[in-house]
Every structure is written in structure tokens, then in C-alpha cells.
Design a protein around this motif. Structure first.
Motif, PDB file in Angstrom:
ATOM      1  N   LEU A  18      -3.501   6.131  -3.663  1.00  0.00           N
ATOM      2  CA  LEU A  18      -4.516   5.383  -2.931  1.00  0.00           C
ATOM      3  C   LEU A  18      -4.156   5.294  -1.453  1.00  0.00           C
ATOM      4  CD1 LEU A  18      -5.148   2.379  -5.370  1.00  0.00           C
ATOM      5  CD2 LEU A  18      -6.522   4.452  -5.096  1.00  0.00           C
TER       6      LEU A  18
ATOM      7  N   ARG B 242       2.008   0.503 -12.163  1.00  0.00           N
ATOM      8  CA  ARG B 242       1.606   0.237 -13.548  1.00  0.00           C
ATOM      9  C   ARG B 242       2.720   0.632 -14.527  1.00  0.00           C
ATOM     10  NH1 ARG B 242      -4.476   2.818 -12.925  1.00  0.00           N
ATOM     11  NH2 ARG B 242      -5.264   1.257 -11.461  1.00  0.00           N
TER      12      ARG B 242
ATOM     13  N   GLU C 243      -6.744  -2.895  -3.475  1.00  0.00           N
ATOM     14  CA  GLU C 243      -5.868  -2.988  -4.647  1.00  0.00           C
ATOM     15  C   GLU C 243      -4.652  -3.855  -4.345  1.00  0.00           C
ATOM     16  OE1 GLU C 243      -4.273  -2.200  -8.528  1.00  0.00           O
ATOM     17  OE2 GLU C 243      -6.264  -2.343  -7.607  1.00  0.00           O
TER      18      GLU C 243
ATOM     19  N   PRO D 102      -9.428   1.418  -0.112  1.00  0.00           N
ATOM     20  CA  PRO D 102      -9.151   1.202  -1.550  1.00  0.00           C
ATOM     21  C   PRO D 102      -7.729   0.695  -1.796  1.00  0.00           C
ATOM     22  CG  PRO D 102     -10.299   3.280  -1.231  1.00  0.00           C
ATOM     23  CD  PRO D 102      -9.924   2.789   0.136  1.00  0.00           C
TER      24      PRO D 102
ATOM     25  N   THR E 277       0.827  -1.217   0.000  1.00  0.00           N
ATOM     26  CA  THR E 277       0.000   0.000   0.000  1.00  0.00           C
ATOM     27  C   THR E 277       0.859   1.263   0.000  1.00  0.00           C
ATOM     28  OG1 THR E 277      -0.211  -0.134   2.421  1.00  0.00           O
ATOM     29  CG2 THR E 277      -1.998  -1.090   1.106  1.00  0.00           C
TER      30      THR E 277
ATOM     31  N   GLN F 104      -0.117   5.801  -7.060  1.00  0.00           N
ATOM     32  CA  GLN F 104      -1.511   5.936  -7.505  1.00  0.00           C
ATOM     33  C   GLN F 104      -2.343   6.820  -6.592  1.00  0.00           C
ATOM     34  OE1 GLN F 104      -3.689   2.482  -8.906  1.00  0.00           O
ATOM     35  NE2 GLN F 104      -1.806   1.276  -9.130  1.00  0.00           N
TER      36      GLN F 104
ATOM     37  N   LEU G  21       1.422   1.864  -3.526  1.00  0.00           N
ATOM     38  CA  LEU G  21       0.173   2.339  -4.134  1.00  0.00           C
ATOM     39  C   LEU G  21      -0.097   3.796  -3.778  1.00  0.00           C
ATOM     40  CD1 LEU G  21      -2.028  -0.818  -3.508  1.00  0.00           C
ATOM     41  CD2 LEU G  21      -1.322   0.064  -5.736  1.00  0.00           C
TER      42      LEU G  21
ATOM     43  N   ARG H  18      -5.728  -7.323  -4.755  1.00  0.00           N
ATOM     44  CA  ARG H  18      -5.871  -7.636  -6.171  1.00  0.00           C
ATOM     45  C   ARG H  18      -4.517  -7.918  -6.817  1.00  0.00           C
ATOM     46  NH1 ARG H  18      -5.315  -6.031 -11.102  1.00  0.00           N
ATOM     47  NH2 ARG H  18      -4.204  -4.143 -10.485  1.00  0.00           N
TER      48      ARG H  18
END
Length: 320
Positions: free
Chosen positions: A117, A166, A125, A121, A108, A115, A111, A128
């Protein structure tokens, strides 16, 4: 069109050259293998490209990502690129993960950085991503510490962290070194599947040509801080032009046919402060001649997209 374009990349430590002019391109979505013995400069190439070398390193040349120059870029720019557009998986996941933080927190954190986040959330993620890298019982693993996971599971965590931004390019530095053969195959299959699914480029750094044979579309062979051969994977394995590449292939055990003794390359990679004159491989090369000691051979075109830095290769006729 190249996504990453490296030109004339040179690195020296205390005046001793570690990289001696690297020219390399990575196209969008391709899988490139960077092969060579330990000490050839494979990892240093990408650490230099991402600005991760210590301050005492002198780095020159050019590294462009989609037209943006990375060498000498501001720290804020590099922070956005590292883990964002270009992610790197390091050799030993046990030393790369923080032992006092749970897996979920480490994912996290990436993330949040890449991102934006946070909270529920980000945790969703993170689960995921663990599911995407094939982690069993991903929900429970979020609350585990690295020491509670196996080597293969920790490597999957590292891949999940790398995917959090990503990235357009994923650089995997010896991602299967500390794993047994079965887990190695699973990790390589996972990287291939993720590359196809996400459309990202994969740079696989390894000393094992067998690892890249079915994983990479193109191979660059490094020796003593230079690229000495570069070609499509099939061309490298069918028609290796540089004696060093031939030696690496000769050291691979055959999977079928008659048993034969493995070929060994005598000697070792020269240290930066003891670089021989001319071709750095000449002292170990069975085909060396006097001319090999006179000048460093340039990469010569042998075939379409096949180049080798060897006098013998340069004397051969260029194929159309």
C-alpha cells in the motif's frame, strides 16, 4: 498441528552457550507464555528463530514455520516472514520507534513493505490500525512524533506496526515492562482481544508469572538457556513440578488470605561461561542432591502435556 516448530535450537556467542537445545511448538491461534528471569534466553530464542542475532552468533537446530525451514533461509525469505507471518513487539517502544519520523510514516512504511500500500490507501489503513489498537484521536496521532506520545501510546503504535503485516504469530517481548499497572492491563487486554479477532497465535515473553496467569493457555518456563517446565497454564499454577517454577510462584504476593513473607530464590542465573555441572538450577535449589550434579535432566512427561526437567519430577509416577 504446530504452526511454529522449534527443535534443538542452540545458540552460542564466542563458544559460550546461550541456548542449550530448545524444543518448542506454537499452535495456530494459541497464547503461549515464555517465562523466566532475565538472562534465561527467552528473547534470544525468538531473535535466533527470526535470524535477528548478530553474525558472531552460532545458531544450530531447526525452526520451521508451516513446514518452511527458517534457519539458514535466504535473506529475501526471512524479510517476508519477519513482520509478515511472524511479527515481534520489542521491550522498549521508545527505542524501537524512529524519533525523527512521524507515527504515520512509520506505520505506512510497514504497510508498503507487507501489503504493497502507498499514498492515501496506506494512510487510511494506518488510521484504521491505530483505531484497532485503541489509540485516541487516531487521525491526529498520525502526524505526531514518538516523543509527543506517552509510553502506553507508543506501545500501541508498535502493536499497530506489528499488525500491518497481518501476522500469523505475534511475539510480544516484555510488552508492559515500562508501563504503569493500569496501562499494563489495558495492553494485555488489547493483545488478547486482537488475538481472538484476528485468529493469530500470541507468544508472550515475560519474567512475571502473574502476567501470563490469565493471558496464556500454555506456559513454558525457561532457565539458563533451556526449557525446564512446560504445561497448560492451569496445571502450572496448580501443580508446579520444577523447583524453579515453584520459586517463581512463591515470589508472587497473594491477593487474598493471610499475609506472608515472599519467597526469594537465592543466587542468580549462571553466566554461560560459568555453567555448573548437571542441572543448572542445582546451586539454587533447596531440593538438590548429589545426582543433580551428575547429568543434565531431560524433560520428563508428568501428565498429559505437562513436562519438567528435574530428577524429582522424573522419579514421580507418570499420570494418565
Amino acid at each position: 498441528m504446530s504452526l511454529v516448530q522449534i527443535r534443538g535450537l542452540a545458540v552460542s556467542f564466542a563458544g559460550q552457550p546461550a541456548l542449550r537445545g530448545i524444543d518448542l511448538d506454537v499452535a495456530p491461534g494459541e497464547a503461549l507464555g515464555l517465562v523466566g528471569e532475565s538472562g534465561c534466553g527467552k528473547s534470544v530464542t525468538w531473535l535466533a528463530a527470526l535470524g535477528l542475532l548478530p553474525g558472531k552468533a552460532r545458531v544450530t537446530g531447526s525452526v520451521r514455520l508451516g513446514g518452511m525451514e527458517l534457519l539458514g533461509a535466504k535473506a529475501a525469505t526471512l524479510e517476508q516472514v519477519r513482520g509478515g507471518r511472524i511479527a515481534m513487539i520489542f521491550q522498549d517502544p521508545a527505542s524501537s520507534l524512529n524519533p525523527v519520523h512521524r507515527i504515520g510514516r512509520q506505520i505506512t512504511e510497514a504497510l508498503s513493505l507487507h501489503q504493497g500500500l502507498s499514498g492515501a490507501p496506506a494512510r487510511a489503513e494506518a488510521k484504521r490500525l491505530l483505531d484497532a489498537v485503541g489509540m485516541p484521536d487516531a487521525q491526529r496521532r498520525l502526524d505526531a512524533f514518538p516523543h509527543e506520545l506517552s509510553g502506553g501510546q507508543n506501545q500501541r503504535v508498535m502493536i499497530a506496526i506489528a499488525l500491518a503485516g497481518r501476522p500469523e504469530v505475534l511475539v510480544a517481548d516484555e510488552p508492559t515492562t515500562a508501563l504503569d499497572v493500569t496501562i499494563q492491563a489495558q495492553i494485555l487486554d488489547l493483545l488478547q482481544g486482537l488475538r481472538r479477532e484476528m485468529g493469530m497465535a500470541l507468544v508472550l515473553i515475560t519474567h512475571d508469572l502473574g502476567v501470563v496467569s490469565e493471558t496464556c493457555e500454555r506456559v513454558a518456563v525457561m532457565y539458563a538457556g533451556r526449557i525446564v517446565e512446560e504445561a497448560a497454564s492451569g496445571q502450572i499454577f496448580a501443580h508446579p513440578a520444577h523447583p524453579y517454577t515453584q520459586g517463581l510462584l512463591g515470589a508472587l504476593p497473594p491477593l487474598d488470605g493471610e499475609r506472608r513473607p515472599l519467597m526469594a530464590i537465592p543466587g542468580g542465573v549462571p553466566e554461560p561461561w560459568a555453567m555448573p555441572p548437571g542441572c543448572a538450577f542445582a546451586p539454587r535449589c533447596p531440593h538438590a542432591r548429589a545426582a543433580c550434579l551428575q547429568a543434565v535432566p531431560e524433560l520428563a512427561d508428568l501428565h498429559i502435556s505437562h513436562r519438567a526437567a528435574c530428577i524429582l519430577a522424573a522419579e514421580a509416577p507418570v499420570l494418565a
